[in-house]
Design a protein around this motif. Structure first.
Motif, PDB file in Angstrom:
ATOM      1  N   SER A  72       0.638  -1.224   0.033  1.00  0.00           N
ATOM      2  CA  SER A  72       0.101  -0.140  -0.169  1.00  0.00           C
ATOM      3  C   SER A  72       0.643   1.095   0.042  1.00  0.00           C
ATOM      4  CB  SER A  72      -1.014  -0.178   1.271  1.00  0.00           C
ATOM      5  OG  SER A  72      -1.636   1.345   1.346  1.00  0.00           O
ATOM      6  N   PHE A  73       1.973   1.327   0.906  1.00  0.00           N
ATOM      7  CA  PHE A  73       2.818   2.499   0.945  1.00  0.00           C
ATOM      8  C   PHE A  73       3.437   2.673  -0.370  1.00  0.00           C
ATOM      9  CE2 PHE A  73       3.036   1.726   5.424  1.00  0.00           C
ATOM     10  CZ  PHE A  73       2.438   3.141   5.821  1.00  0.00           C
ATOM     11  N   ALA A  74       3.929   1.440  -1.046  1.00  0.00           N
ATOM     12  CA  ALA A  74       4.607   1.529  -2.388  1.00  0.00           C
ATOM     13  C   ALA A  74       3.672   2.206  -3.592  1.00  0.00           C
ATOM     14  CB  ALA A  74       5.044   0.296  -2.725  1.00  0.00           C
ATOM     15  N   LEU A  75       2.411   2.038  -3.165  1.00  0.00           N
ATOM     16  CA  LEU A  75       1.452   2.539  -4.341  1.00  0.00           C
ATOM     17  C   LEU A  75       1.251   4.361  -4.030  1.00  0.00           C
ATOM     18  CD1 LEU A  75      -0.791  -0.313  -4.451  1.00  0.00           C
ATOM     19  CD2 LEU A  75       0.361   0.599  -6.341  1.00  0.00           C
ATOM     20  N   GLY A  76       1.922   4.496  -2.894  1.00  0.00           N
ATOM     21  CA  GLY A  76       1.881   6.131  -2.662  1.00  0.00           C
ATOM     22  C   GLY A  76       0.870   6.262  -1.551  1.00  0.00           C
ATOM     23  N   ALA A  77       0.217   5.283  -0.964  1.00  0.00           N
ATOM     24  CA  ALA A  77      -0.845   5.638   0.123  1.00  0.00           C
ATOM     25  C   ALA A  77      -0.067   6.239   1.284  1.00  0.00           C
ATOM     26  CB  ALA A  77      -1.357   4.359   0.591  1.00  0.00           C
ATOM     27  N   THR A  78      -0.811   7.405   2.079  1.00  0.00           N
ATOM     28  CA  THR A  78      -0.346   7.662   3.386  1.00  0.00           C
ATOM     29  C   THR A  78      -0.583   6.635   4.259  1.00  0.00           C
ATOM     30  OG1 THR A  78      -2.513   8.732   3.799  1.00  0.00           O
ATOM     31  CG2 THR A  78      -0.788   9.989   2.743  1.00  0.00           C
ATOM     32  N   ARG A  79       0.024   6.884   5.584  1.00  0.00           N
ATOM     33  CA  ARG A  79      -0.548   6.021   6.503  1.00  0.00           C
ATOM     34  C   ARG A  79      -1.813   5.884   6.855  1.00  0.00           C
ATOM     35  NH1 ARG A  79       3.294   4.189  10.431  1.00  0.00           N
ATOM     36  NH2 ARG A  79       5.132   4.965   9.720  1.00  0.00           N
ATOM     37  N   GLN A 125      -4.190   6.577   4.760  1.00  0.00           N
ATOM     38  CA  GLN A 125      -4.984   5.805   3.525  1.00  0.00           C
ATOM     39  C   GLN A 125      -4.858   4.404   3.544  1.00  0.00           C
ATOM     40  OE1 GLN A 125      -3.204   8.084   0.371  1.00  0.00           O
ATOM     41  NE2 GLN A 125      -5.000   8.930  -0.154  1.00  0.00           N
ATOM     42  N   THR A 126      -3.668   3.952   4.010  1.00  0.00           N
ATOM     43  CA  THR A 126      -3.374   2.615   4.157  1.00  0.00           C
ATOM     44  C   THR A 126      -4.286   1.804   5.316  1.00  0.00           C
ATOM     45  OG1 THR A 126      -1.194   2.922   3.531  1.00  0.00           O
ATOM     46  CG2 THR A 126      -1.534   1.025   4.317  1.00  0.00           C
TER      47      THR A 126
END
Ligand SMILES: Nc1ncnc2c1ncn2[C@@H]1O[C@H](COP(=O)(O)OP(=O)(O)OP(=O)(O)O)[C@@H](O)[C@H]1O
Ligand SMILES: [Mg+2]
Lengths: 286, 256
Positions: A172-179, A181-182
């Motif tokens: 999720s982080f690798a797709l650009g999500a913030t904490r 959003q994750t």
């Protein structure tokens, strides 16, 4: 005797002890249910649920008690989910893991879950009833009980979050999500089963609590329905306690019937928790 | 367009976990719309190097990267303090060694990054999902079950789904960390075939332990050893005529 024979005898013995203690526990539970059913079962009909308590045992019902229980549970659930889940999210995702402050909070939560429930009642009497002047209201009851069961929800929510595979969080982080959003798009939906199980178990604990509510001054006799969360109330276990303390045997029948209703509610809540857990376990396939 | 324009310049990159130095003074240019293979023995820092490019190392508290990783043509140093990691990860996608689809439907997996960026229009979402699945070579197999759980796919399909998920947000660079090491030969072949399609639009950096794979599907190959970059060259050249003795030893299987 050879060594393997000895082991077999020992294993057999241990199995027997285990089975016996299990049977004992089940027999106690079953006889409790049976006893309640025999003594109170006949008393349960529509009128029992739609009547207020009364001085005449035959006309008395649990209307104010089950409505009170329902409302208190709703308030408790709302507050517990709001505060408990946020606290767990903070501890699990945002706090510094090895910070002394975090350790202190964690230690406190563990301690709180071991505290006798009547102490929560005393705390609530001091803070909610006297200091904030909320009175012996539904709101006070909800606040008190949610304090009481917060540790359960916090611990189970953290467990649920922790049991999610961390490589998906990375994805999720690798797709650009913030904490956040994750949490919102992946962790919370995936942990929902575990969180709901915790909440329901917490409610099934809260639904039977009597001591803290008596301490804050919940009434034992109420012949009206609360109109707002600031109104006085009673709940099933208090109604039960009240009937039980009467000398007349007819009231004891009422108490058994109310006990049966309370027990059914508690078992139903536990059943729901188990069903959710089974469903969650089935849907996890990593 | 210039044939070999540079997409990424890594300059004097040093990387530390606490006091342990994992990358030592890496200098490396990555060509645009090519596949660059990173190879080297286990523990030499390939994953670490890859994770620096989309700032995944920032999630580990004790990790520190010093140096520059410059993205072209924007000419922005990704390691700069004023750079938003989210901005970087929008442009640099990553696929991990172990397939890691979310426990959601196929569609929602691929749409994940798009939803993060606030895309709500259903037709737009559907178009992008189909496009990404096509790029990853998975569309034909799954077009009729987009609403089914991604966890029901085979390992190889899951990995292509993860590639589609990374491609859906149309990154400029795609990082692949041993994408086929957990897969069977047929699934591996599927993914290798797709690379030539993917590199038409995206610059690919791929870690691999499989020398044949590096030789087969990469344009450039980088050989690393104990945190240092030993040699970089055109793959054909590096595999047939390595310049460094250590590269030669590794390729011919004398160590590693
Ligand atoms: N989170 C971490 N904390 C501390 N040290 C780490 C961490 N991750 C990796 N390392 C260390 O960094 C070094 C390089 O690891 P890295 O994962 O980059 O190697 P690699 O080349 O990808 O190896 P492999 O081929 O086995 O995947 C190793 O010595 C490893 O022990
Ligand atoms: Mg690695």
């Amino acid at each position: 005797m050879t060594r393997s024979q000895k082991r077999k005898v020992f294993n057999f013995f241990m199995k027997l002890v285990g089975l016996l203690s299990l049977a004992l526990a089940l027999i106690v539970l079953l006889s409790l249910i049976l006893d309640l059913a025999i003594r109170g079962g006949g008393r349960i009909d529509m009128d029992f649920f739609t009547s207020f308590p009364s001085r005449r045992a035959g006309q008395a019902g649990i209307l104010s008690a089950w409505v009170g229980t329902l409302l208190v549970m709703l308030i408790t659930a709302f507050l517990t989910i709001l505060v408990g889940v946020s606290a767990a999210l903070y501890l699990e995702e945002y706090s510094k893991q090895n910070h002394p402050m975090t350790k202190l909070i964690e230690l406190n939560i563990l301690n709180l879950s071991a505290m006798p429930s009547i102490l929560y009642g005393l705390l609530a009497l001091g803070i909610f009833v006297h200091y904030f002047k909320l009175g012996a209201s539904l709101l006070t009851a909800g606040l008190t009980l949610s304090l009481l069961v917060l540790p359960i929800v916090i611990v189970s929510t953290r467990e649920a979050l922790r049991s999610l595979p961390s490589n998906l969080k990375e994805a999720s982080f690798a797709l650009g999500a913030t904490r956040f959003q994750t949490l919102y798009y992946y962790q919370l939906p995936s942990a929902m089963g575990g969180i709901m199980t915790g909440v329901i178990l917490a409610l099934s604990r809260a639904i039977g609590e009597t001591a803290p509510l008596i301490t804050i001054g919940a009434l034992t006799y109420i012949a009206f329905l609360p109109q707002s969360i600031m109104d006085p109330f009673t709940v099933l276990p208090i109604q039960l306690f009240n009937w039980l303390s009467r000398p007349q045997a007819e009231f004891h029948v009422n108490a058994a019937a109310a006990g049966l209703v309370l027990l059914t509610l508690t078992l139903a809540l536990n059943l729901i928790a188990i069903l959710i857990r089974i469903r969650v376990r089935k849907s996890i396939k990593w | 367009m210039v044939e070999n324009s540079t997409k990424l310049q890594i300059k004097n990159l040093n990387f530390f976990y606490n006091t342990q130095q994992v990358l030592k003074n890496i200098n490396l240019d990555i060509s645009e719309k090519k596949v660059t293979a990173l190879m080297g023995p286990s523990g030499c820092g390939k994953t670490t190097l890859l994770r620096c490019v989309n700032l995944m190392h920032e999630l580990v508290e004790e990790a520190e990267a010093l140096g520059e990783i410059v993205l072209q043509p924007q000419n922005i140093n990704l390691l700069g303090l004023d750079v938003d990691p989210l901005w970087v990860r929008e442009r640099v996608g990553m696929v991990f060694q172990k397939p890691n689809p979310f426990p959601k439907s196929l569609f929602e997996n691929v749409a994940y990054g798009l939803r993060l960026r606030g895309m709500k229009n259903q037709t737009e979402l559907s178009d992008r999902v189909e496009m990404a699945l096509n790029q990853a070579g998975l569309w034909g197999e799954v077009s009729d079950r987009l609403q089914k759980s991604a966890l029901a796919l085979s390992g190889g399909q899951q990995q292509r789904l993860c590639i589609a998920r990374a491609l859906a947000v149309q990154p400029e660079i795609l990082l692949l960390d041993e994408p086929t090491s957990a897969l069977d030969p047929i699934s591996t072949a599927h993914i290798e075939e797709q690379l030539s399609e993917i590199k038409k639009t995206v610059t690919v950096i791929m870690v691999t332990h499989n020398l044949h794979q590096a030789a087969r599907c990469s344009d450039d190959t980088v050989f690393m050893l104990a945190g240092e970059m030993i040699e970089k060259g055109k793959s054909q050249k590096l595999f047939t005529n390595p310049q460094d003795k250590r590269t030669e030893n590794y390729i011919t299987g004398r160590f590693g």
